[in-house]
Enzyme design. Structure first.
Site, PDB file in Angstrom:
ATOM      1  N   ASN A 103      -6.726   1.766   2.683  1.00  0.00           N
ATOM      2  CA  ASN A 103      -7.424   3.040   2.787  1.00  0.00           C
ATOM      3  C   ASN A 103      -6.970   4.030   1.723  1.00  0.00           C
ATOM      4  OD1 ASN A 103      -8.609   1.881   5.008  1.00  0.00           O
ATOM      5  ND2 ASN A 103      -7.660   3.228   6.512  1.00  0.00           N
ATOM      6  N   TYR A 112      -6.926  -8.015  12.427  1.00  0.00           N
ATOM      7  CA  TYR A 112      -5.622  -7.779  13.044  1.00  0.00           C
ATOM      8  C   TYR A 112      -5.712  -8.146  14.517  1.00  0.00           C
ATOM      9  CZ  TYR A 112      -4.514  -5.110   8.821  1.00  0.00           C
ATOM     10  OH  TYR A 112      -4.297  -4.729   7.520  1.00  0.00           O
ATOM     11  N   GLN A 168       1.593  -5.732   5.976  1.00  0.00           N
ATOM     12  CA  GLN A 168       1.951  -5.497   4.593  1.00  0.00           C
ATOM     13  C   GLN A 168       3.291  -6.172   4.313  1.00  0.00           C
ATOM     14  OE1 GLN A 168       1.593  -1.300   3.567  1.00  0.00           O
ATOM     15  NE2 GLN A 168      -0.405  -1.148   4.551  1.00  0.00           N
ATOM     16  N   GLU A 183       0.845  -1.192   0.000  1.00  0.00           N
ATOM     17  CA  GLU A 183       0.000   0.000   0.000  1.00  0.00           C
ATOM     18  C   GLU A 183       0.879   1.240   0.000  1.00  0.00           C
ATOM     19  OE1 GLU A 183      -3.692   2.117   2.466  1.00  0.00           O
ATOM     20  OE2 GLU A 183      -2.849   0.222   3.179  1.00  0.00           O
ATOM     21  N   ASN A 226     -12.209  -0.888  -0.867  1.00  0.00           N
ATOM     22  CA  ASN A 226     -11.561  -1.309   0.373  1.00  0.00           C
ATOM     23  C   ASN A 226     -12.362  -0.848   1.583  1.00  0.00           C
ATOM     24  OD1 ASN A 226      -9.023  -2.096   2.042  1.00  0.00           O
ATOM     25  ND2 ASN A 226      -9.449  -0.001   2.671  1.00  0.00           N
ATOM     26  N   GLU A 227     -12.713  -1.762   2.453  1.00  0.00           N
ATOM     27  CA  GLU A 227     -13.305  -1.468   3.773  1.00  0.00           C
ATOM     28  C   GLU A 227     -14.382  -0.390   3.701  1.00  0.00           C
ATOM     29  OE1 GLU A 227     -10.273  -0.726   6.696  1.00  0.00           O
ATOM     30  OE2 GLU A 227      -9.503  -2.775   6.598  1.00  0.00           O
ATOM     31  N   GLU A 235      -6.559  -8.889   4.211  1.00  0.00           N
ATOM     32  CA  GLU A 235      -5.711  -8.206   5.193  1.00  0.00           C
ATOM     33  C   GLU A 235      -5.747  -9.008   6.480  1.00  0.00           C
ATOM     34  OE1 GLU A 235      -5.982  -3.992   5.994  1.00  0.00           O
ATOM     35  OE2 GLU A 235      -6.636  -3.564   3.935  1.00  0.00           O
TER      36      GLU A 235
END
Length: 511
Positions: free
Chosen positions: A72, A244, A354, A27, A172-173, A292
């Protein structure tokens, strides 16, 4: 000493090992791109500015597919800013991470880097501030052979042949209020449906990933998935999951049981997707893209936290969440990989977030060296050795009671068997903080042969569970020989040190 018995049977498998399960993520955040994979002028930089030391570690890691460019970041990104002569590319403010993006690295550079790394591309499109037309145009630019405005522009910019990117994320999200262009499930579902249709009109061979929940703790979790899939079921192939984990307030037992939560998360999303399938009388199954996942220590007050940096002047590629991983983190990462393998009948893609510097298995200093974090090792060995079939494992283990996830097996495992090579690989973790674990594995339908690899990662002598690899000591924590592994008949026995992750590879023959 704690004990565990693990049983498999030759006739009971889960799926072929999905090679895309060993994916990573690049990213435009912090130093992942700039001074991470790309640093012109670095002593190890090639003619395109790509760091050869990071490329070599990426290849050693075994990453198979890389998600790009966010995250993001993508929800406020104009993909056209990253094409054409670098000197002509605009500088933009990136609101997602409060940084200045100079766009020196864009789509062409990432395609070239991916070829050198030997990785597939998983391209994400902006469905925050952009929409259907931009989605259609980037597919035409990337994949159409030629003879149109966008495909000819690609050729003019140096790539006559199509990029042939097959795997695409539809945003994304988008469930997160923090996301630029955040939408309700209904708003996103309709937009993703129409973007998917437009993209496939350009290239019908695409594989598309719709946004699921950002995490299982979101207040809209479950209902978000149901609504989005109600709109997009026939247009997409995968639904995303993100998670996460971190140790909270010294609760190591719960942290080490994080894979229990990952198991529940996956199974809940599968159940929701299948309920939409039944209600809509759809024929295909929607598979999952866990695009992720990692250990991430969220500390809002730290100087490299996104929250702190948002209060500072605008910068180019500052240090952002550059977590330094320890032995405990590596054991957790090993168990999360086990969870993904155990659910490989439905989880077909996964991306550890990442790749470099930003919560990453690889750290790289500007104008300096690159090295492996502790979490590098379980990923690299599983990516290398997990081949063939994922076996269905039955574990009868002593347990530990955790405050967050209830009872968890002290020994966690996944096992693969490759009939072509005759090799079986066992990936094992001992979550116990104090005691070694005696493990007995019954290999139903197999005769065990030679043990070809037996290695373990655990607390180095004289150190504690927080030991990590640093610039000064880049090899302090790594894989060591695991002694005392015995294989005979259909039995394998071994002892796992306290707080450890281990791999055992052996030759097997079918009975």
């Amino acid at each position: 000493m704690s004990r565990a018995r693990i049983s498999i049977d030759r006739d009971f498998t889960i799926s072929e090992v999905p090679r895309r399960l060993f994916g990573s993520f690049v990213e435009h955040m912090g130093r992942c791109v700039y001074t991470g994979i790309y640093e012109p002028g670095h002593p190890e930089a090639d003619e395109q500015g790509f760091r050869k030391d990071v490329l070599a570690l990426t290849q050693e890691l075994g990453a198979t597919v890389i998600r790009y460019p966010g995250g993001n970041f993508v929800s406020g990104y104009n993909w056209e800013d990253g094409i054409g002569p670098v000197a002509d590319r605009p500088r933009r403010l990136d609101g997602a991470w409060h940084t200045v993006e100079n766009n020196a690295f864009g789509l062409h550079e990432f395609v070239d880097w991916s070829k050198k790394a030997g990785t597939e591309i998983m391209e994400a499109i902006n469905l925050g501030t952009r929409g259907v037309e931009a989605a259609r145009e980037i597919v035409e630019y990337a994949n159409h052979p030629g003879g149109t405005y966008w495909s000819d522009l690609r050729a003019k910019n140096g790539h006559k042949e199509p990029f042939d990117i097959k795997l695409w994320c539809l945003g994304n999200e988008m469930d997160g209020p923090w996301q630029i262009g955040h939408k309700t499930a209904h708003e996103y579902g309709r937009l993703a449906q129409e973007a998917a249709k437009a993209m496939r009109l350009v290239d019908p061979t695409l594989e598309l990933v719709a946004c699921g929940s950002s995490n299982s703790g979101m207040p809209t979790f479950g209902e978000w998935e149901r609504t989005v899939l109600t709109h997009t079921y026939e247009e997409v192939d995968y639904l995303s999951l993100h998670a996460y984990y971190q140790e909270q307030e010294g609760d190591a037992e719960s942290f080490l049981a994080s894979a229990v939560d990952m198991d529940h998360f996956i199974e809940a999303v599968v159940a929701t997707a299948d309920a939409v399938r039944a209600k809509g009388r759809h024929k295909k199954h929607i598979n999952l893209s866990f695009d992720e996942w990692n250990v991430w220590y969220s500390r809002p007050g730290d100087p490299d936290s996104p929250e702190y940096l948002a209060t500072q002047p605008w910068q180019q590629h500052p240090r952002v969440i550059e977590d330094k991983y320890n032995v405990t983190d590596a054991v957790v990462v090993g168990t999360l990989l086990n969870s993904l393998l155990r659910h490989s009948d439905r989880v077909k893609i996964a991306n550890q977030a990442q790749l470099v510097n930003v919560i990453a298995p690889i750290l790289a200093e500007p104008n300096g060296p690159a090295w492996r974090q502790t979490i590098f090792h379980p990923f690299a060995l599983m990516a290398s050795l997990a081949k063939g079939q994922v076996m269905r494992t039955e574990i009868l283990s002593d347990t530990v009671e955790t405050s967050r996830f209830g009872a968890a097996d002290l020994v966690d495992a996944s096992i693969t068997w490759d009939e072509e090579s005759g090799k079986m690989a066992l990936f094992l973790a001992n979550r116990g903080l104090e005691e070694a674990a005696q493990v007995q594995v019954r290999l139903g339908g197999f005769d065990a042969g030679e043990v070809t690899k037996a290695e373990v990662l655990h607390v180095p002598s004289g150190l504690d569970r927080f030991a990590k690899n640093t610039l000064e000591l880049p090899r302090q924590v790594g894989m060591r020989p695991l002694d005392g592994v015995a294989a005979a008949g259909d039995q394998l026995t071994l002892t796992l040190p306290a707080l450890s992750w281990a791999v055992v590879e052996l030759s097997v023959a079918k009975k």
